[in-house]
Design an enzyme around this catalytic site. Structure first.
Site, PDB file in Angstrom:
ATOM      1  N   SER A 136      41.111  30.177  39.147  1.00 50.99           N
ATOM      2  CA  SER A 136      40.538  29.910  40.462  1.00 50.99           C
ATOM      3  C   SER A 136      40.375  28.410  40.666  1.00 50.99           C
ATOM      4  O   SER A 136      40.148  27.660  39.694  1.00 50.99           O
ATOM      5  CB  SER A 136      39.153  30.572  40.558  1.00 50.99           C
ATOM      6  OG  SER A 136      38.468  30.106  41.712  1.00 50.99           O
ATOM      7  N   TYR A 150      31.076  32.731  36.730  1.00 49.40           N
ATOM      8  CA  TYR A 150      32.460  33.106  37.087  1.00 49.40           C
ATOM      9  C   TYR A 150      33.353  31.872  36.999  1.00 49.40           C
ATOM     10  O   TYR A 150      34.401  31.887  36.331  1.00 49.40           O
ATOM     11  CB  TYR A 150      32.499  33.710  38.498  1.00 49.40           C
ATOM     12  CG  TYR A 150      33.889  33.747  39.110  1.00 49.40           C
ATOM     13  CD1 TYR A 150      34.806  34.736  38.764  1.00 49.40           C
ATOM     14  CD2 TYR A 150      34.292  32.787  40.038  1.00 49.40           C
ATOM     15  CE1 TYR A 150      36.078  34.760  39.320  1.00 49.40           C
ATOM     16  CE2 TYR A 150      35.556  32.801  40.598  1.00 49.40           C
ATOM     17  CZ  TYR A 150      36.450  33.794  40.240  1.00 49.40           C
ATOM     18  OH  TYR A 150      37.715  33.814  40.796  1.00 49.40           O
TER      19      TYR A 150
HETATM   20  N1  LIG Z   1      39.736  36.276  46.507  1.00 53.72           N
HETATM   21  C1  LIG Z   1      39.485  35.041  46.180  1.00 53.72           C
HETATM   22  O1  LIG Z   1      38.902  34.256  46.973  1.00 53.72           O
HETATM   23  C2  LIG Z   1      39.933  34.501  44.840  1.00 53.72           C
HETATM   24  C3  LIG Z   1      39.945  33.113  44.672  1.00 53.72           C
HETATM   25  C4  LIG Z   1      40.353  32.590  43.441  1.00 53.72           C
HETATM   26  C5  LIG Z   1      40.727  33.434  42.423  1.00 53.72           C
HETATM   27  N2  LIG Z   1      40.704  34.781  42.612  1.00 53.72           N
HETATM   28  C6  LIG Z   1      41.110  35.619  41.486  1.00 53.72           C
HETATM   29  O2  LIG Z   1      42.181  36.436  41.867  1.00 53.72           O
HETATM   30  C7  LIG Z   1      42.191  37.622  41.062  1.00 53.72           C
HETATM   31  C8  LIG Z   1      42.335  38.832  41.977  1.00 53.72           C
HETATM   32  O3  LIG Z   1      41.219  38.898  42.828  1.00 53.72           O
HETATM   33  P1  LIG Z   1      41.273  39.514  44.313  1.00 53.72           P
HETATM   34  O4  LIG Z   1      40.882  38.451  45.241  1.00 53.72           O
HETATM   35  O5  LIG Z   1      42.546  40.237  44.526  1.00 53.72           O
HETATM   36  O6  LIG Z   1      40.009  40.512  44.227  1.00 53.72           O
HETATM   37  P2  LIG Z   1      39.863  42.107  44.392  1.00 53.72           P
HETATM   38  O7  LIG Z   1      40.493  42.550  45.658  1.00 53.72           O
HETATM   39  O8  LIG Z   1      38.425  42.378  44.146  1.00 53.72           O
HETATM   40  O9  LIG Z   1      40.749  42.669  43.205  1.00 53.72           O
HETATM   41  C9  LIG Z   1      40.325  42.634  41.877  1.00 53.72           C
HETATM   42  C10 LIG Z   1      41.248  43.501  41.046  1.00 53.72           C
HETATM   43  O10 LIG Z   1      40.814  43.422  39.684  1.00 53.72           O
HETATM   44  C11 LIG Z   1      40.662  44.739  39.196  1.00 53.72           C
HETATM   45  N3  LIG Z   1      39.621  44.794  38.170  1.00 53.72           N
HETATM   46  C12 LIG Z   1      38.323  44.374  38.243  1.00 53.72           C
HETATM   47  N4  LIG Z   1      37.679  44.648  37.111  1.00 53.72           N
HETATM   48  C13 LIG Z   1      38.589  45.266  36.291  1.00 53.72           C
HETATM   49  C14 LIG Z   1      38.521  45.825  34.987  1.00 53.72           C
HETATM   50  N5  LIG Z   1      37.392  45.784  34.255  1.00 53.72           N
HETATM   51  N6  LIG Z   1      39.630  46.401  34.474  1.00 53.72           N
HETATM   52  C15 LIG Z   1      40.768  46.448  35.189  1.00 53.72           C
HETATM   53  N7  LIG Z   1      40.900  45.926  36.414  1.00 53.72           N
HETATM   54  C16 LIG Z   1      39.808  45.355  36.965  1.00 53.72           C
HETATM   55  C17 LIG Z   1      40.312  45.605  40.393  1.00 53.72           C
HETATM   56  O11 LIG Z   1      40.730  46.943  40.188  1.00 53.72           O
HETATM   57  P3  LIG Z   1      39.780  48.182  39.812  1.00 53.72           P
HETATM   58  O12 LIG Z   1      38.469  47.981  40.512  1.00 53.72           O
HETATM   59  O13 LIG Z   1      40.564  49.359  40.321  1.00 53.72           O
HETATM   60  O14 LIG Z   1      39.686  48.159  38.319  1.00 53.72           O
HETATM   61  C18 LIG Z   1      41.192  44.958  41.471  1.00 53.72           C
HETATM   62  O15 LIG Z   1      42.498  45.495  41.404  1.00 53.72           O
HETATM   63  C19 LIG Z   1      40.890  37.593  40.266  1.00 53.72           C
HETATM   64  O16 LIG Z   1      41.144  37.121  38.960  1.00 53.72           O
HETATM   65  C20 LIG Z   1      40.049  36.584  41.008  1.00 53.72           C
HETATM   66  O17 LIG Z   1      39.097  35.967  40.177  1.00 53.72           O
HETATM   67  C21 LIG Z   1      40.333  35.326  43.792  1.00 53.72           C
END
Ligand SMILES: NC(=O)c1ccc[n+]([C@@H]2O[C@H](COP(=O)([O-])OP(=O)(O)OC[C@H]3O[C@@H](n4cnc5c(N)ncnc54)[C@H](OP(=O)(O)O)[C@@H]3O)[C@@H](O)[C@H]2O)c1
Length: 259
Positions: A136, A150
Site C-alpha cells: 500500500s 496496517y
Molecule cells: N482499497 C484500497 O484503498 C487499498 C489501498 C492500498 C492497498 N490495498 C490492498 O489491496 C489488497 C486488496 O484489497 P481490496 O481493496 O481489494 O479489499 P477487499 O475488497 O476488502 O478485498 C480483500 C480480499 O482479501 C481477502 N481476504 C481477507 N482476509 C483474508 C484471509 N484471512 N484469507 C484469505 N483471504 C482474505 C478477501 O476475501 P474473503 O473475505 O472472501 O476471504 C477479499 O477477497 C489488500 O492487500 C489491501 O491491503 C487496498
C-alpha cells in the site's frame, strides 16, 4: 503475450476479483483463493473457462501450502503468484490492542511470507517465476494515521519482499519479486477494515483521489508483462512519497493543516 498460470489470493472481491476477470479474459489460467467460496465461484464463472478456486484462509500456513498444492496439481506449474489478500484497521496507535496487532500482522504480513515460502522453491526448481506482493502507499507515507498497524505491516512487507529479491538476484535472474503500492482504491476495503472506516462505505461517499479496482488490476497485468521491483498504481503517489522522504517534518505539518 504469453499465457500464464496465475495464483491470486484475495480474489473474491475488489482488486483481486478485477484482476481475475482481466487475466481470465486474456486467456491466462487463474487460480483464485479467498475464504468466501460462493464469491470465489461467482468470480471464477465470470473470469472464463477453466478458473480454479481454492477456499483459503491466508493466515493459516497449511491453507497456503494447500493452495500451492492444488494449483500445481490442476495446472502443472505456477508462473505468477500474487499475495493480494489483506485487511485494514481503523485504530490509532495508542488504542491498539495486542490482538489488533496480531491480526494485522497475520493477514497483511505473515500471509505473504507463507505464500513466498510456498511458491518460491517451485520457482527455483523451474528457474523462473514472478512473485507479487500487494502492499500500500500507506507503507510509505502516514497519510491516514488510524490505519496505524496496517500501514506498519505493509511497510514490513515491503522490506521482507526486498530482502527476498536480494537473495534471488544473482542466482535466479529469471525470478522476479515485486511490490505493488496502490493508493486509495474504491473497493470494500474500508468497510471490511477492522473497526470499519468512519465516513466511508455507509453512504458517506468514497474518499477522493481514488482509483477503480479495474485500474489497479490493469497496472498489475502490465507488471506481469514487464516485471519491476516496485510499482505505485496512482500517478500522484511517487511524487508524494519523494516529498515525504525528503522532508517529513514539513510534509506532516502540511498534511495536518489540510486535515
Ligand atoms: N482499497 C484500497 O484503498 C487499498 C489501498 C492500498 C492497498 N490495498 C490492498 O489491496 C489488497 C486488496 O484489497 P481490496 O481493496 O481489494 O479489499 P477487499 O475488497 O476488502 O478485498 C480483500 C480480499 O482479501 C481477502 N481476504 C481477507 N482476509 C483474508 C484471509 N484471512 N484469507 C484469505 N483471504 C482474505 C478477501 O476475501 P474473503 O473475505 O472472501 O476471504 C477479499 O477477497 C489488500 O492487500 C489491501 O491491503 C487496498
Amino acid at each position: 503475450v504469453s499465457k500464464k498460470v496465475v495464483v491470486i489470493t484475495g480474489a473474491s472481491s475488489g482488486i483481486g476479483a478485477e484482476l481475475a476477470k482481466l487475466l481470465g479474459s486474456n486467456g491466462d489460467r487463474i487460480v483464485l483463493a479467498a475464504r468466501r467460496e460462493q464469491k470465489l465461484n461467482e468470480i471464477a464463472a465470470s473470469s472464463g473457462r477453466d478458473a480454479v478456486t481454492v477456499v483459503t484462509d491466508v493466515t493459516k500456513r497449511e491453507d497456503v501450502d494447500h493452495l500451492k498444492k492444488v494449483a500445481l496439481e490442476k495446472c502443472g506449474r505456477v508462473d505468477v503468484w500474487i499475495n493480494n489478500a489483506g485487511r485494514g484497521i481503523s485504530r490509532h496507535v495508542l488504542d491498539l490492542s495486542d490482538d489488533d496487532v496480531d491480526q494485522m500482522i497475520a493477514v497483511n504480513f505473515k500471509s505473504a511470507l507463507y505464500g513466498m515460502q510456498a511458491i518460491v522453491p517451485c520457482f527455483q526448481q523451474q528457474g523462473k517465476g514472478h512473485l507479487i506482493n500487494v502492499s500500500s502507499f500507506l507503507s510509505q507515507v502516514p497519510l491516514v494515521s488510524f490505519r496505524s498497524v496496517y500501514s506498519a505491516a505493509k511497510a514490513a512487507l515491503n522490506m521482507l519482499t526486498a530482502n527476498l529479491r536480494m537473495d534471488l538476484l544473482n542466482e535466479y535472474p529469471d525470478i522476479h519479486v515485486s511490490v505493488v503500492m496502490p493508493g486509495v482504491v474504491w473497493t470494500d476495503f474500508g468497510k471490511n477494515a477492522l473497526g470499519g472506516t468512519p465516513n466511508w462505505g455507509s453512504g458517506g461517499g468514497r474518499p477522493p483521489h481514488g482509483q477503480t479496482a479495474a485500474e489497479v488490476a490493469a497496472t498489475i497485468a502490465e507488471l506481469i508483462e514487464h516485471p519491476k521491483s516496485e510499482v505505485y498504481t496512482n500517478p500522484a503517489s511517487p511524487g508524494l512519497a519523494k516529498r515525504y522522504r525528503e522532508d517529513p517534518d514539513t510534509f506532516e505539518r502540511e498534511m495536518m493543516k489540510r486535515g
